[in-house]
Design an enzyme around this catalytic site. Sequence first.
Site, PDB file in Angstrom:
ATOM      1  N   GLY A   1      56.938  98.844  49.132  1.00 56.65           N
ATOM      2  CA  GLY A   1      57.353  99.523  50.356  1.00 56.65           C
ATOM      3  C   GLY A   1      58.417 100.570  50.080  1.00 56.65           C
ATOM      4  N   ASP A   2      59.397 100.208  49.258  1.00 57.57           N
ATOM      5  CA  ASP A   2      60.425 101.174  48.852  1.00 57.57           C
ATOM      6  C   ASP A   2      59.798 102.350  48.112  1.00 57.57           C
ATOM      7  OD1 ASP A   2      62.898 100.072  49.727  1.00 57.57           O
ATOM      8  OD2 ASP A   2      62.834  98.590  48.137  1.00 57.57           O
ATOM      9  N   LEU A   3      58.933 102.047  47.166  1.00 54.63           N
ATOM     10  CA  LEU A   3      58.347 103.097  46.338  1.00 54.63           C
ATOM     11  C   LEU A   3      57.487 104.046  47.160  1.00 54.63           C
ATOM     12  CD1 LEU A   3      57.411 100.833  43.306  1.00 54.63           C
ATOM     13  CD2 LEU A   3      59.237 102.530  43.373  1.00 54.63           C
TER      14      LEU A   3
ATOM     15  N   ASP B   1      62.594  95.559  51.112  1.00 55.16           N
ATOM     16  CA  ASP B   1      61.192  95.699  50.759  1.00 55.16           C
ATOM     17  C   ASP B   1      60.340  94.494  51.130  1.00 55.16           C
ATOM     18  OD1 ASP B   1      59.037  97.191  49.009  1.00 55.16           O
ATOM     19  OD2 ASP B   1      59.025  95.107  48.378  1.00 55.16           O
TER      20      ASP B   1
ATOM     21  N   GLY C   1      59.657 106.306  49.213  1.00 54.29           N
ATOM     22  CA  GLY C   1      60.196 107.355  48.362  1.00 54.29           C
ATOM     23  C   GLY C   1      59.170 108.422  48.041  1.00 54.29           C
TER      24      GLY C   1
END
Length: 391
Positions: free
Chosen positions: A171-173, A143, A176
Amino acid sequence: MSAGTGPLAGYVVLDLTRALAGPHAGMMLGDLGARVIKVEQPGTGDDTRGWGPPFVGSESTYFLSCNRNKQSIALDLKNGQDRETFEALVARADVLLENFRTGVLDRLGFSTARLRELNPRLVVLSITGFGHDGPEGGRAGYDQIAQGEAGLMSLTGSGPDDPQRVGVPIGDLLAGMYGAFGVVSALLERERTGRGQVVRTSLLAGIVGVHAFQGTRWTVAGEVGRAQGNHHPSIAPYGLFRCKDGHVQIAVGSESLWQRFCAGFGLDPREPGLALNADRVAAGPRLVERIEAVFAAYAAEELLERLSKAGVPAGRVRNLQEVYDWPQTRSQGLLVDVEHESLGPLTLPGPPLRFFDPAGPDGEVETTRTEHAAPPVLNADEEEIRRWLTG
């Protein structure tokens, strides 16, 4: 778990993902009622089971944040018997989530072609760091690295020489969230075509996808946005301002709001150099100094009341304890109570969506799912899943 409620009730999701982007997508689908089966490495499970502190008992709070409403089965995809079990799961699933580096799933013998052979209706979500192809396709992504590479850190901080990451792995969220959106879209298309497809996104794509006005500021106007602290680059006054005993935030997003703001605090809305939004943006430091000189006479609570009476959007800066203790947070379903197998009763941050039936006898009736399952301990549901496969 097998009898979930919600818009995706009846759909089966295989979640092979680890860390955060993929697990967050899987949790979103589980929140919507899908049966999410988390396939984990025997012995260790998802990497985030070991990410801490903090731990509660032997459980990582990081893992607890992104794995509610899931079941867990431990399978070694290099083991013949476990591979057979996995193939049986694929054959019965609607969705498969994976965030391996490009080529890893192929080397395990589960290429796109093989998955399609096992289940032509399967929707596959593949999340990578920077995309599965292109000059840097397959590059590993974490991230904070993605926040830097995708430009977000250059827009975040007190100034151009102070790049800062966002305080959550955004960034991960985002990857997703986009991934879950893509899955639901592919399932809708499958209703028309009868065929599954592969949905791909990445941490890079997730962040670039929310550049918003900062993106077009460059692509259309040729201006490179830079970090400038807690004040908006295109709207003024809009940001964080000091007062007598702390800070408040205001958002004066129109000329009519500027008129009301000035009337409420004895300012001249036609003051030279501040009359129009563009003028106020250009006069940023002067404007901040002018407003903070007025706000210095007020404590935060009094100031917020005065701003409310003037009709100016405003708010405080809460820490997370204050957020979760705030009755408004609980009223929106943003806290859920669950029973964890080893930890007992837990309160978790809840799903951000609510659903309503507009045709109730007395108007809208809320149909939002209220019963949620705690994140599973490793391999907690092996027996139930195997019975389901053979039933």
